[in-house]
Structures are given as structure tokens and as C-alpha cells.
Design a protein around this motif. Structure first.
Motif, short mmCIF file in Angstrom:
data_model
loop_
_atom_site.label_atom_id
_atom_site.label_comp_id
_atom_site.label_asym_id
_atom_site.label_seq_id
_atom_site.Cartn_x
_atom_site.Cartn_y
_atom_site.Cartn_z
N SER A 192 0.83 -1.21 0.00
CA SER A 192 0.00 0.00 0.00
C SER A 192 0.86 1.26 0.00
O SER A 192 0.47 2.28 -0.58
CB SER A 192 -0.93 -0.01 1.22
N GLU A 193 2.01 1.18 0.64
CA GLU A 193 2.92 2.33 0.68
C GLU A 193 3.65 2.50 -0.65
O GLU A 193 3.84 3.61 -1.13
CB GLU A 193 3.92 2.17 1.81
N LEU A 194 4.05 1.38 -1.24
CA LEU A 194 4.84 1.45 -2.47
C LEU A 194 3.99 1.89 -3.66
O LEU A 194 4.52 2.44 -4.63
CB LEU A 194 5.47 0.09 -2.77
N LYS A 195 2.69 1.64 -3.60
CA LYS A 195 1.82 1.97 -4.74
C LYS A 195 1.08 3.30 -4.57
O LYS A 195 0.33 3.71 -5.45
CB LYS A 195 0.81 0.84 -4.96
N LYS A 196 1.29 3.98 -3.45
CA LYS A 196 0.55 5.22 -3.25
C LYS A 196 1.07 6.30 -4.20
O LYS A 196 2.22 6.24 -4.68
CB LYS A 196 0.63 5.68 -1.79
N ALA A 197 0.23 7.27 -4.49
CA ALA A 197 0.52 8.30 -5.51
C ALA A 197 1.79 9.07 -5.20
O ALA A 197 2.56 9.43 -6.11
CB ALA A 197 -0.66 9.26 -5.62
N GLU A 198 2.03 9.33 -3.93
CA GLU A 198 3.21 10.11 -3.54
C GLU A 198 4.50 9.45 -4.04
O GLU A 198 5.39 10.10 -4.60
CB GLU A 198 3.24 10.25 -2.02
N VAL A 199 4.59 8.12 -3.85
CA VAL A 199 5.79 7.38 -4.27
C VAL A 199 5.85 7.23 -5.78
O VAL A 199 6.91 7.37 -6.40
CB VAL A 199 5.85 6.00 -3.57
#
Length: 565
Positions: A192-199
Motif C-alpha cells: 500500500s505504501e509502495l503503490k501510493k501516488a506520492e511514491v
């Protein structure tokens, strides 16, 4: 000796003796009057004079009123000073009373506005006298010769105006951040962290910069653990987060064919991040938390003290600490601008393709003032609302001696903004050139931060007659104005050194050297430098002939041969 030789002196004694006993006013002798300085000297574009006079015993009739006015007379005109009124003991008036029996000493101060023709002038006292209602004619009394006007060699038009600088940067550095968050006491990367828009957006920035030939990119990984828990645990946790993030990012960049270096580090307990978040928060008792941080340097003791603040620790655990469990990704992007050659070519062929910063920078690459002027005209055409184009165009006009056009350009710049320090300084120089010192001082007061302002303030001090301040402010310059300030403070060795170092010496440079030579009794220096000055400007011959700086040489054949050619 023949008796006839003594006759005039006998008659004079009789006249003086008669005058002392007569009720009539007699001509005042020059022996009773002293004008200071002698000769007069221009100070701050005016000519001050102090006149000390003595009315001798028995001279001033008790019923007399005498108005005394200094006057400077020159070929074709005269300039009047301040009138003073003196009166006898029986006169009811507002003048200064003079005793008939004791006489009296008086001081008269006056000032004349400088004009070039006053250099060759004579100072007189004029008298308008009455005894009772009867007018008494007293002859004018000459008390001085000429005016030294060396100060007027100051020239604001030769000062250095202020260029409004460009903000062009060959390399623009940008930093783009993204955060990968972790759960408490965990180092695993979550999908979920790796695919979030920010990253995802951050990775696009890196890829785009890597593909652009005018950009360079490098990557930093900074991994952290929150400052709760033991140091040993947090050390391992932060190190593992950094390792996992580095492995993931290396694979991603390789997959996207990004050849960017990666620099990775970790921080076991992010106390600095903790402090920043607390300062920005609205947590109750946050000042108490900040006090603990400043009072204790040991991490374990800090944690114990903060946990003791039971009213806020639960809020810290929910709102602050989770934000510290992270790996911060930083993309350092360098955007490389056009080369000097590219900018110069576009300025000549297609200036609209350049930003205002690039076009202003192009002017700094031009080798001549005419080349700079051409570019600044393009700036005012393409970017008419940027004050810098108008200001800098005015600077070129100023340097070319066209003060009228310079003032017009500076005024256009001022219409766009009244806050530009460069434009205010330049308008101050225009005011100085017009001998409007008050206006110049007002402009300089709004010019803080302008280049050359110190020099301009020094020139203002010179114009106002504050030579010590002027010499101090101009001491770093190698200019005629700096040398003039040194001459007027009688620092002749320094003045000579300054004049020898002037980069583009002109007729005034040589003329000032001649003045230094005259003041140091160097006849050869006077002759050689005047020759040089006159060869550059024929008007300097007449100027020298009327200049009391060279009074001691007015009968010298060599001097006269130069100035009367």
C-alpha cells in the motif's frame, strides 16, 4: 628725508584725530575687519564667511544706525550676503548696540550660493548709515579676494550607477521528497505504501530527470525509527528499514533504466523530527515536552521524562510517533541551463526565446556598452513590466553622459516599483548631478542594498561639505571624486596615490594632480599636470587662470605660458 614725504601721514593723523572727536561717522579702516577664511572656500555648494569687525572707541555716534552687508562682486554682477544692523546708545531699535566710548567687537556670518563666476571676485562690506535722520555716506570696504572652488570638481556624473541584477542560474537545484511509512517495530515494505501516488509521482520525477539531457539526478534514502523503545532495538530497526528500501529502490530504478546514484543512511532515533512535529502541533503541554528535550540529552532519560507526562503521551503515540517511522526518499535534481554561447546567440537572433533572467544575463556577456544597450532595449520591449530593463538601460545612458535620457529611464523603472533600491540610488545620483542634495538624500534613504550605495553616500557627503565622511566612504575607490575628498582633507599622499590608480584618467584627473602639486609646492608637477589637463580639455586653461589654488604661480612665466596659450 624730505619734509614732503611726511605730509600725507601728518594729514592722516589729523583726519583720524578729528574723526575721533567728530559727531560724524568716518570710513572704517580695513585694519579693523577680518574675513575668514581668506580666500573664501566653497563648502557644500555654498560660500560661507565669518567677518569679525571692531568699531573703535569714539567711532560710533550715539545717534547712529549703520547697516552692514557683505557683497561679492565679480565681472558683470554681484552677490549679496546677510545684512547686520548696529546702532548707537540713544537709538531705539532692534540692532546690536555699540558703545560710543568703548567701541565694540561684532561677528557677522554670511553665506553665498556658489556660481562659477564667483571664483574671480572681491569681497566688500557696504554701509548704509544715518546719524539721526541724516544719511552718512561711507565708502565700501574691500576685505577679501576670490573664492577657492575646488569642491566643485566633484562630479556625480562620473559615479558608478547601480545595475539591477539578473537572477539567472546556470544550474537550478530542486529536491523532491516522498515518504514510505512503516508500522511500529516493523521494517517490511508494504504494498500500500509502495503503490501510493506520492511514491509513484516521485519515481516519475526521477525517471523524467534521468531522461532529460539537461538534467542530472541523484537519490538519497534516509531511514528512521521513532524515539520510543530501546536504543538497541531502534538501531536494528532503522538499519533494516534503510536496507529494505535501498534494495527495493535499486530494483525499481534498474527496471526503469535509471542510472542514478543512491546514497543511503539511517537514524536510530529521530529526535530532531520529533521536535519539529511537536513544535508544529497543537498538543496540550507541548512547551513542557520541548523543555524536556532541551533539558536532557540522554535518549533514554528523554523518553522516561516524556512518558511521565501522562496527559500527552497517548496523543504523542497516536499523532506524532507514527510519522517518524519512515524512509524518506529524496530526488536531488539539477536542471542545467543554456550555455553562454547559446544565450548570446538567442539574444541576437531570437530574444523572445529567452526568459527575462536569461536576457538580462545576456547583457552581462556583451563586451561593449552599445551591445548591452541593444539587449536592454529588447528587455524593455519583450518584458516591459520588469523594472530592471528600464533601470539598466538608464545606467548605460548615464555612463554615456546622457543624463536626460538616463533620468527618463530611471523614472520609468520607478513607475513600475518604488521599492527598487537600484533605481532609487540612480535617481539620487541624478539629483546630485543637479546639485539637489536634499532630494538625493531622500532617494539614497530608500536604496538600501543597492550596489555602489556606499560610494554614492560618500559623494553626497562631499557635495555637502562633510569631507571627512566623504573621504572615509570613498577610500576604497580609485576615482577623481575619492581623490578630491582626500585633497580636501589635506591627505595629499593618499590623493596622489588614488589619482595615479584611476583606470581611465581624464582632464580632471590631471587637474587634480596639479592641485596636489600646488599644495605641496611642486612647481614641476603643477606645470606638467596642467599641460596634460589642458591637452585633454582646453577649457582647463581658463579654469586654472582663475583658480586661486594656483595663486602663488600667477606671476610665473611657465604657468602663464601654459594657461594663456
Amino acid at each position: 628725508m624730505k619734509r614732503s614725504f611726511f605730509l600725507p601721514f601728518i594729514l592722516l593723523a589729523v583726519i583720524v584725530g578729528f574723526g575721533s572727536c567728530s559727531s560724524k561717522l568716518q570710513p572704517l579702516s580695513a585694519n579693523y575687519v577680518k574675513a575668514t577664511p581668506q580666500p573664501l572656500v566653497v563648502e557644500g555648494a555654498s560660500i560661507p564667511v565669518t567677518i569679525n569687525a571692531t568699531f573703535p572707541q569714539k567711532w560710533f555716534n550715539k545717534n547712529a544706525t549703520v547697516e552692514v552687508t557683505p557683497v561679492l562682486r565679480y565681472p558683470g554682477g554681484e552677490a549679496w550676503g546677510t545684512m547686520y544692523t548696529f546702532q548707537g546708545e540713544k537709538v531705539a531699535g532692534n540692532g546690536q548696540t555699540i558703545s560710543e566710548s568703548a567701541g565694540g567687537n561684532v561677528t557677522m556670518r554670511s553665506s553665498f550660493k556658489y556660481a562659477p563666476e564667483l571664483k574671480k571676485s572681491e569681497l566688500y562690506l557696504t554701509f548704509d548709515a544715518k546719524v539721526g535722520n541724516k544719511t552718512v555716506v561711507l565708502p565700501d570696504l574691500k576685505i577679501g579676494d576670490g573664492v577657492i572652488a575646488t569642491e566643485m570638481l566633484a562630479d556625480a556624473a562620473t559615479a558608478s550607477p547601480s545595475i539591477a541584477p539578473d537572477k539567472f542560474q546556470r544550474i537550478i537545484k530542486e529536491a523532491h521528497d516522498a515518504n514510505i511509512m512503516f508500522l511500529i517495530q516493523q521494517a517490511e515494505l508494504r504494498s500500500s505504501e509502495l503503490k501510493k501516488a506520492e511514491v509513484e509521482n516521485w519515481k516519475d520525477v526521477v525517471t523524467s530527470a534521468n531522461q532529460d539531457p539537461n538534467q542530472k539526478v541523484s537519490v538519497e534514502i534516509s531511514a528512521y525509527a521513532s524515539p520510543d523503545g530501546g536504543m538497541e532495538l531502534n538501531e536494528k530497526l532503522a538499519a533494516q528499514r534503510e536496507k529494505n528500501t535501498n534494495q527495493y529502490l535499486s530494483k525499481e530504478l534498474k527496471k526503469d533504466k535509471v542510472n542514478a546514484p543512491i546514497y543511503a543512511r539511517y537514524t536510530a532515533e529521530d529526535w530532531e523530527g520529533f521536535k519539529q512535529l511537536v513544535e508544529k502541533s497543537n498538543i496540550q503541554d507541548k512547551n513542557l515536552i520541548l523543555q524536556v528535550l532541551s533539558s536532557y540529552s540522554d535518549p533514554a532519560e528523554r523518553e522516561r521524562q516524556i512518558k511521565n507526562i501522562s496527559s500527552v503521551f497517548s496523543v504523542l503515540a497516536e499523532e506524532i510517533l507514527p510519522q517518524l517511522r519512515r524512509s524518506r526518499l529524496t530526488a536531488n535534481v539539477e536542471i542545467i541551463g543554456k550555455s553562454d554561447e547559446e544565450i548570446s546567440k538567442l539574444a541576437a537572433s531570437n530574444p523572445s526565446q529567452l526568459s527575462v533572467e536569461e536576457l538580462l544575463y545576456a547583457a552581462t556577456l556583451a563586451q561593449t556598452n552599445s551591445g548591452k544597450e541593444t539587449i536592454y532595449k529588447k528587455v524593455t520591449s519583450i518584458y516591459p513590466n520588469d523594472y530592471r530593463g528600464w533601470n539598466n538601460l538608464g545606467v548605460i545612458a548615464f555612463k554615456n553622459g546622457n543624463l536626460k535620457d538616463a533620468e527618463a529611464d530611471f523614472n520609468k523603472a520607478a513607475q513600475l516599483t518604488t521599492q527598487a533600491p537600484e533605481t532609487n540610488m540612480n535617481l539620487g545620483l541624478i539629483a546630485l548631478a543637479n546639485h539637489n542634495n536634499a532630494r538625493a538624500e531622500q532617494y539614497f534613504g530608500n536604496a538600501a542594498g543597492a550596489s555602489e550605495l556606499g560610494t554614492a553616500v560618500g559623494l553626497l557627503a562631499l557635495e555637502k561639505g562633510d569631507y571627512t565622511k566623504a573621504a572615509s566612504a570613498l577610500s576604497g575607490e580609485k576615482s577623481n571624486n575619492a581623490a578630491l575628498a582626500q585633497i580636501l582633507t589635506k591627505d595629499y599622499n593618499k590623493a596622489q596615490t588614488t589619482l595615479n590608480a584611476v583606470s581611465n584618467p581624464d582632464a580632471t584627473t590631471a587637474y587634480l594632480k596639479a592641485i596636489v602639486a600646488a599644495r605641496t609646492n611642486n612647481l614641476d608637477g603643477v606645470i606638467s599636470n596642467l599641460k596634460q589637463s589642458i591637452s585633454l580639455d582646453k577649457n582647463k586653461a581658463k579654469e586654472a587662470l582663475n583658480d586661486l589654488e594656483f595663486a602663488k604661480y600667477m606671476t610665473n612665466a611657465q604657468f602663464l605660458n601654459i594657461v594663456k596659450k
